[in-house]
Design an enzyme around this catalytic site. Sequence first.
Site, short mmCIF file in Angstrom:
data_model
loop_
_atom_site.label_atom_id
_atom_site.label_comp_id
_atom_site.label_asym_id
_atom_site.label_seq_id
_atom_site.Cartn_x
_atom_site.Cartn_y
_atom_site.Cartn_z
N ASP A 1 -4.91 0.14 7.64
CA ASP A 1 -3.86 1.03 7.95
C ASP A 1 -3.83 2.20 8.80
O ASP A 1 -2.82 2.21 9.73
CB ASP A 1 -3.61 1.87 6.40
CG ASP A 1 -2.15 2.54 6.11
OD1 ASP A 1 -1.06 2.07 6.96
OD2 ASP A 1 -2.19 3.64 5.74
N LYS B 1 6.30 5.34 -1.66
CA LYS B 1 7.00 5.85 -0.52
C LYS B 1 8.52 5.95 -0.73
O LYS B 1 9.44 6.66 -0.38
CB LYS B 1 6.86 5.57 1.01
CG LYS B 1 5.69 6.14 1.65
CD LYS B 1 5.51 5.69 3.06
CE LYS B 1 4.33 6.32 3.57
NZ LYS B 1 4.17 5.80 5.23
N HIS C 1 0.89 -1.21 0.02
CA HIS C 1 -0.04 0.03 0.09
C HIS C 1 0.77 1.24 0.13
O HIS C 1 0.61 2.45 -0.83
CB HIS C 1 -1.10 -0.06 1.10
CG HIS C 1 -0.28 0.08 2.40
ND1 HIS C 1 0.03 -1.10 3.35
CD2 HIS C 1 -0.04 1.03 3.46
CE1 HIS C 1 0.59 -0.82 4.49
NE2 HIS C 1 0.52 0.51 4.52
N ASP C 2 2.09 1.36 0.68
CA ASP C 2 2.89 2.50 0.72
C ASP C 2 4.13 2.25 -0.07
O ASP C 2 5.13 3.07 0.17
CB ASP C 2 2.99 2.73 2.23
CG ASP C 2 2.11 3.60 2.83
OD1 ASP C 2 1.30 4.11 2.27
OD2 ASP C 2 1.93 3.62 4.17
N HIS D 1 2.91 9.58 -3.10
CA HIS D 1 3.06 8.13 -3.07
C HIS D 1 2.17 7.36 -3.41
O HIS D 1 2.33 6.07 -3.99
CB HIS D 1 3.64 7.57 -1.63
CG HIS D 1 2.35 7.62 -0.72
ND1 HIS D 1 1.94 8.54 -0.07
CD2 HIS D 1 2.03 6.33 -0.40
CE1 HIS D 1 0.81 8.09 0.82
NE2 HIS D 1 0.84 6.52 0.58
N HIS E 1 -5.82 5.98 0.43
CA HIS E 1 -6.30 7.00 1.42
C HIS E 1 -7.36 7.87 0.57
O HIS E 1 -7.55 9.11 1.02
CB HIS E 1 -4.76 8.04 0.92
CG HIS E 1 -3.61 7.58 2.05
ND1 HIS E 1 -3.66 7.99 3.17
CD2 HIS E 1 -2.37 7.29 1.56
CE1 HIS E 1 -2.78 7.70 3.93
NE2 HIS E 1 -1.92 7.07 2.74
#
Length: 392
Positions: free
Chosen positions: A331, A251, A247-248, A276, A303
């Site tokens: 999250d 980054k 999911h990240d 990101h 998000h």
Amino acid sequence: MTSANTYPDRSRDRDDLQPEDMLRVIFDYIAKIASERQLDRVLLLMANMGREMIVADRCSVWLVDAVGQTLYTTVAHGVEGIRIPLGAGLVGHSIATGTPIFIDDAYTNEEFKDVLEMGALQTDRQTGYRTKALLVVPFRNNDGEIIGAYQAVNKLTSAATFSDKDLTYLTLAASYAGKSLESVLLHEEIEETQREIIFTMGEIGESRSKETGNHVKRVAEYSYILAIGFGMSKEEAELLRLASPMHDIGKVAISDDVLKKPGKLTEDEFAQMQTHTTIGYQLLKNSKRRLLKTAAIVAHEHHEKWNGKGYPQGLKEEEIHIYGRITAIADVFDALGSERVYKKAWELDRILQLIADERGQHFDPKLVDVFMEQLPRILQVRDQFRDDRLDP
């Protein structure tokens, strides 16, 4: 060990298949096997095909685990899947020598007396089953290497013993099994490699922002629990569990000055941080693999907010993919309970209050309800994958 009485009665005095029936069985199972990619299901189909072709009571498909030096079957008619040392038992002997084994009566056979005593006869005493005839046929992959074997137990015709014709038929099944299983095993190896890469890359993305690897583990497990509670199939929930660690991943492209800043981000810095999601999506979106396509959705939409005030697209309600909605709550729950460079970990009661307050705002209302229902399981995962930064 499972009792033989658990399984349907397959009475004796049946007839061998006529040629037209044999063709029907072969074509029926070949079509089913060709469409399967799950190893357990393929093995069960193959065991059933072998059993029907030679009119046996039971049939199992054994595979060689060269790394672990064992033989294993996940599917065996009459017993649970088992694992034995490579070279052990009748199957081990057949694989080691590359030759089939015929046994007319397990209780009078002298050649394999010791092997039978430690195997089939011992199992009979535990289950009440009566093993008589046995037939074992090894099978090979496309390179000619033996990768497993068929084992058939008890002929159900009046002859009660396996014949040369049965050997021919089971050898035919074994030849097909070897080639089909090689394809399935290769597919599973590719899938496992993808899982490892996804999880490792997820950890890399988190470690740059001073997160521990346990964060992605927890989010993955929370996502699975929420997906099952929401009504997803186990297969789809597992897919989300495997994809959510990414999911990240975006980054990796965010500068350290922003990612590791201990204080509040400026407006420009926050805008950079928001990228990101799109970076992660761009990295993953072109894959043809279902797993990576799922990861792309998660990276892009985790998000977004139910009320349309999230980012990067401002999607609202069910415009947000269910994968994104699930990962969002997983999250946030874990992020709030973890210490980060810019904040202390929140206490559990404060986190739960925020999630309740954000029902219908940040989070899908139904998912908040599922979250509260599944909270005991979620907290078990939290404890299982606890790290030093996780607040009690």
